[in-house]
Design a protein around this motif. Structure first.
Motif, PDB file in Angstrom:
ATOM      1  N   GLN A  40     -69.030  -4.162 -20.292  1.00 45.41           N
ATOM      2  CA  GLN A  40     -68.561  -4.150 -18.910  1.00 45.41           C
ATOM      3  C   GLN A  40     -69.185  -5.288 -18.106  1.00 45.41           C
ATOM      4  O   GLN A  40     -68.570  -5.829 -17.198  1.00 45.41           O
ATOM      5  CB  GLN A  40     -68.886  -2.811 -18.247  1.00 45.41           C
ATOM      6  CG  GLN A  40     -68.179  -1.620 -18.858  1.00 45.41           C
ATOM      7  CD  GLN A  40     -66.679  -1.816 -18.947  1.00 45.41           C
ATOM      8  OE1 GLN A  40     -66.016  -2.035 -17.946  1.00 45.41           O
ATOM      9  NE2 GLN A  40     -66.145  -1.765 -20.160  1.00 45.41           N
ATOM     10  N   LEU A  41     -70.413  -5.634 -18.466  1.00 47.88           N
ATOM     11  CA  LEU A  41     -71.094  -6.726 -17.768  1.00 47.88           C
ATOM     12  C   LEU A  41     -70.656  -8.077 -18.306  1.00 47.88           C
ATOM     13  O   LEU A  41     -70.438  -9.020 -17.548  1.00 47.88           O
ATOM     14  CB  LEU A  41     -72.605  -6.561 -17.894  1.00 47.88           C
ATOM     15  CG  LEU A  41     -73.179  -5.312 -17.212  1.00 47.88           C
ATOM     16  CD1 LEU A  41     -74.633  -5.114 -17.579  1.00 47.88           C
ATOM     17  CD2 LEU A  41     -73.015  -5.424 -15.692  1.00 47.88           C
ATOM     18  N   ARG A  42     -70.570  -8.194 -19.626  1.00 48.15           N
ATOM     19  CA  ARG A  42     -70.030  -9.397 -20.272  1.00 48.15           C
ATOM     20  C   ARG A  42     -69.518  -8.966 -21.645  1.00 48.15           C
ATOM     21  O   ARG A  42     -70.283  -8.489 -22.485  1.00 48.15           O
ATOM     22  CB  ARG A  42     -71.082 -10.491 -20.394  1.00 48.15           C
ATOM     23  CG  ARG A  42     -70.590 -11.669 -21.214  1.00 48.15           C
ATOM     24  CD  ARG A  42     -71.365 -12.932 -20.905  1.00 48.15           C
ATOM     25  NE  ARG A  42     -70.747 -13.659 -19.793  1.00 48.15           N
ATOM     26  CZ  ARG A  42     -71.283 -14.727 -19.213  1.00 48.15           C
ATOM     27  NH1 ARG A  42     -72.464 -15.164 -19.598  1.00 48.15           N
ATOM     28  NH2 ARG A  42     -70.655 -15.350 -18.243  1.00 48.15           N
ATOM     29  N   PHE A  43     -68.223  -9.165 -21.856  1.00 47.09           N
ATOM     30  CA  PHE A  43     -67.575  -8.563 -23.021  1.00 47.09           C
ATOM     31  C   PHE A  43     -68.130  -9.073 -24.341  1.00 47.09           C
ATOM     32  O   PHE A  43     -68.050  -8.385 -25.357  1.00 47.09           O
ATOM     33  CB  PHE A  43     -66.059  -8.790 -22.968  1.00 47.09           C
ATOM     34  CG  PHE A  43     -65.318  -7.968 -23.985  1.00 47.09           C
ATOM     35  CD1 PHE A  43     -65.149  -6.605 -23.783  1.00 47.09           C
ATOM     36  CD2 PHE A  43     -64.814  -8.541 -25.141  1.00 47.09           C
ATOM     37  CE1 PHE A  43     -64.489  -5.825 -24.720  1.00 47.09           C
ATOM     38  CE2 PHE A  43     -64.148  -7.770 -26.084  1.00 47.09           C
ATOM     39  CZ  PHE A  43     -63.987  -6.408 -25.873  1.00 47.09           C
ATOM     40  N   THR A  44     -68.710 -10.263 -24.350  1.00 50.35           N
ATOM     41  CA  THR A  44     -69.243 -10.806 -25.608  1.00 50.35           C
ATOM     42  C   THR A  44     -70.399  -9.984 -26.162  1.00 50.35           C
ATOM     43  O   THR A  44     -70.838 -10.238 -27.284  1.00 50.35           O
ATOM     44  CB  THR A  44     -69.682 -12.266 -25.421  1.00 50.35           C
ATOM     45  OG1 THR A  44     -70.380 -12.397 -24.182  1.00 50.35           O
ATOM     46  CG2 THR A  44     -68.484 -13.199 -25.419  1.00 50.35           C
ATOM     47  N   SER A  45     -70.880  -8.994 -25.417  1.00 48.18           N
ATOM     48  CA  SER A  45     -71.886  -8.077 -25.968  1.00 48.18           C
ATOM     49  C   SER A  45     -71.383  -7.409 -27.249  1.00 48.18           C
ATOM     50  O   SER A  45     -72.178  -7.079 -28.136  1.00 48.18           O
ATOM     51  CB  SER A  45     -72.252  -6.998 -24.945  1.00 48.18           C
ATOM     52  OG  SER A  45     -72.850  -7.561 -23.803  1.00 48.18           O
ATOM     53  N   VAL A  46     -70.064  -7.211 -27.342  1.00 48.26           N
ATOM     54  CA  VAL A  46     -69.524  -6.516 -28.513  1.00 48.26           C
ATOM     55  C   VAL A  46     -69.674  -7.345 -29.790  1.00 48.26           C
ATOM     56  O   VAL A  46     -69.531  -6.802 -30.891  1.00 48.26           O
ATOM     57  CB  VAL A  46     -68.046  -6.124 -28.310  1.00 48.26           C
ATOM     58  CG1 VAL A  46     -67.883  -5.208 -27.114  1.00 48.26           C
ATOM     59  CG2 VAL A  46     -67.160  -7.346 -28.169  1.00 48.26           C
ATOM     60  N   ILE A  47     -69.977  -8.635 -29.657  1.00 47.90           N
ATOM     61  CA  ILE A  47     -70.238  -9.435 -30.860  1.00 47.90           C
ATOM     62  C   ILE A  47     -71.436  -8.858 -31.611  1.00 47.90           C
ATOM     63  O   ILE A  47     -71.432  -8.801 -32.849  1.00 47.90           O
ATOM     64  CB  ILE A  47     -70.476 -10.904 -30.479  1.00 47.90           C
ATOM     65  CG1 ILE A  47     -69.173 -11.530 -29.976  1.00 47.90           C
ATOM     66  CG2 ILE A  47     -71.031 -11.707 -31.655  1.00 47.90           C
ATOM     67  CD1 ILE A  47     -69.330 -12.939 -29.447  1.00 47.90           C
ATOM     68  N   ALA A  48     -72.452  -8.411 -30.874  1.00 48.24           N
ATOM     69  CA  ALA A  48     -73.603  -7.769 -31.522  1.00 48.24           C
ATOM     70  C   ALA A  48     -73.185  -6.463 -32.189  1.00 48.24           C
ATOM     71  O   ALA A  48     -73.664  -6.136 -33.285  1.00 48.24           O
ATOM     72  CB  ALA A  48     -74.708  -7.524 -30.502  1.00 48.24           C
ATOM     73  N   SER A  49     -72.297  -5.709 -31.559  1.00 48.54           N
ATOM     74  CA  SER A  49     -71.814  -4.451 -32.143  1.00 48.54           C
ATOM     75  C   SER A  49     -71.051  -4.716 -33.438  1.00 48.54           C
ATOM     76  O   SER A  49     -71.240  -4.017 -34.441  1.00 48.54           O
ATOM     77  CB  SER A  49     -70.907  -3.723 -31.147  1.00 48.54           C
ATOM     78  OG  SER A  49     -71.492  -3.653 -29.877  1.00 48.54           O
TER      79      SER A  49
END
Length: 505
Positions: A257-266
């Motif tokens: 929600q803050l920055r979608f690229t966080s899901v790269i870590a997921s």
């Protein structure tokens, strides 16, 4: 194919995925130090010499950590608490020194959050209406800021700038502790000591929380996500596995929600679990991720519907093709993937019909990809874009902090503002340290590959994923900053994996 053979193939593929980090980072180091493009006004011979010196210095620092690690391990809680409090204090002081009036995207988010708290909505403000129907992906930061303002307003504290700095600094602390624990699980007390020393070698960490944009607010989430996946991997009971899976999903959602690229870590964590043949843990992570995103997205959409009409968002939202087109600057005057004179924004917003806009952008993207069919053209683009993304170790955090007040009227601003007297020296030092951190991560990856050790695969693959994403997407010097903690973790994991396992037992 027998079961052991399947395992060997999965392990080989996982090692190959880890190994992709080497060409990505080595190309970056060589490109930033040697390519002739004039961006950032760098002195290439000076930068090359400084990079080699900084790399040698980091190697000495990592070697010295061996003597320090036993003491850190004995006083682990006190050391972590003191380091966390030191960063919190310095960042709050920097927030006071660097206080600014936000402009552009940061200002839109800050203003909308205040309208939401003070008047119940931002949808009746024309500027907010236009901006957030074009860029609804920034609404996560708006809702986060509104929550911060409401919480502290309940206690009568009215300084909203420092409220946001405090929360960003607390999130940074959470990321620091998560990075330390992540390295402890992967490389024992030695790796944990090393990552704390590497944090000290990243000077922008001292003031990054003053930026008040998605770069600093999302910084903690990649290490938190990777840490939760490691805890899940090693959990012995069903209850703990479920707990860590839910936290994995929660941190992934909030970070996205803050920055979608966080899901790269997921995604990196899921890949590591799958190719390590930990199918149950991977399935549990995926299930938790889907459940949290399903519920969370529904809640966020319901909140957004209170302020913006769905048809306005559908008509005005800039499609993904807009950012891909911006990420393909095939000519040198197109701004290295940056906005330049705003021509791309004018082009993308000139269409009333969203289908017509998508068709025009698709044609442009196809034309640009076709233009890049020659290797020399593709290399030209990658070189310029790579320099734009990774060629500034300050991460240009000052870009938002300076806002419309560019005068370096304090000692700190003389260092970090581009018009400051000491900025050229600061730029070259931080960029050399950034490149040296990449070389250290490469060395760590080589050692892991030689030992065929996949324990830190999620860390290396997350960096590969972010690198590849920034090769395809619109990019700026700030965009990699979200994964800087992960880069430092990759460089810190140089210890003996066997020793780390024994310590955990």
């Amino acid at each position: 194919m027998t079961q052991p053979a399947k395992g060997r193939v999965s392990r080989a593929l996982l090692l190959m995925g880890m190994g992709l980090l080497l060409p990505c980072l080595l190309f970056t180091v060589l490109n930033v130090t040697l390519s002739p493009w004039p961006l950032y006004d760098r002195n290439r011979p000076v930068l090359l010499a400084l990079t080699l010196l900084c790399f040698a210095g980091l190697l000495l620092l990592m070697s010295g950590a061996r003597a320090l690690a036993p003491w850190v391990e004995r006083h682990e809680r006190a050391v972590l608490a003191e380091v966390a409090l030191l960063y919190l204090a310095v960042q709050l002081i920097m927030g006071g020194v660097l206080r600014f009036e936000p402009v552009t995207d940061a200002e839109q988010c800050f203003t909308a959050a205040q309208l939401l708290v003070d008047h119940g909505t931002f949808g009746d403000n024309e500027r907010s209406l236009i901006y957030f129907t074009r860029y609804p992906h920034n609404l996560g930061l708006v809702y986060a800021l509104a929550g911060i303002f409401r919480f502290f307003g309940f206690f009568g504290w009215g300084d909203r700038f420092m409220q946001a700095v405090l929360v960003a600094s607390l999130l940074f602390t959470l990321g620091l502790l998560a990075s330390a624990r992540l390295c402890k699980r992967l490389g024992g007390a030695l790796a944990q000591t090393r990552v704390l020393l590497l944090f000290a070698a990243c000077l922008p960490f001292l003031y990054c929380t003053s930026e008040l944009y998605t770069d600093c607010f999302s910084l903690a989430f990649p290490p938190l996500i990777l840490l939760c996946a490691l805890h899940l991997r090693d959990a012995k009971t069903r209850g703990r596995r479920i707990l860590w899976a839910l936290l994995f999903g929660l941190f992934s959602f909030v970070g996205a929600q803050l920055r979608f690229t966080s899901v790269i870590a997921s995604i990196a964590a899921l890949i590591a679990l799958l190719f390590s043949r930990r199918m149950r843990q991977a399935a549990l992570c995926a299930l938790a991720l889907a459940a949290v995103f399903l519920v969370g997205t529904a809640a966020v959409n319901a909140e957004t519907a209170r302020h913006l009409r769905a048809e306005d968002i559908e008509r005005n939202e800039l499609p993904k093709l807009h950012y891909i087109a911006m990420g393909l600057p095939i000519h040198e005057d197109q701004g290295y993937g940056q906005y330049g004179d705003g021509g791309w924004l004018i082009f993308s917003t000139s269409f009333e019909d969203p289908d017509e806009r998508k068709a025009a952008l698709l044609d442009e993207v196809i034309d640009r990809i076709y233009y890049l069919r020659y290797p020399s053209r593709l290399l030209n683009l990658l070189s310029r874009k790579n320099l734009s993304t990774f060629g500034n170790g300050t991460f240009k955090l000052n870009e938002i902090i300076e806002a419309d007040a560019h005068e370096p009227d304090s000692a700190v601003k003389q260092i970090i503002f581009e018009q400051g007297a000491l900025y050229p020296a600061y730029y070259h030092l931080t960029t050399a340290l950034f490149l040296a951190q990449m070389l250290l991560a490469c060395l760590s990856c080589v050692r892991a590959l030689r030992r065929r050790d996949t324990s830190a695969a999620s860390v290396y693959i997350a960096l590969v994923g972010m690198f590849l994403f920034l090769c395809m997407w619109e990019t700026r010097a700030r965009y990699f900053f979200q994964f800087e903690m992960v880069l430092l973790c990759a460089g810190a994991v140089l210890g003996d994996r066997t020793r780390a396992i024994k310590q955990q037992r």
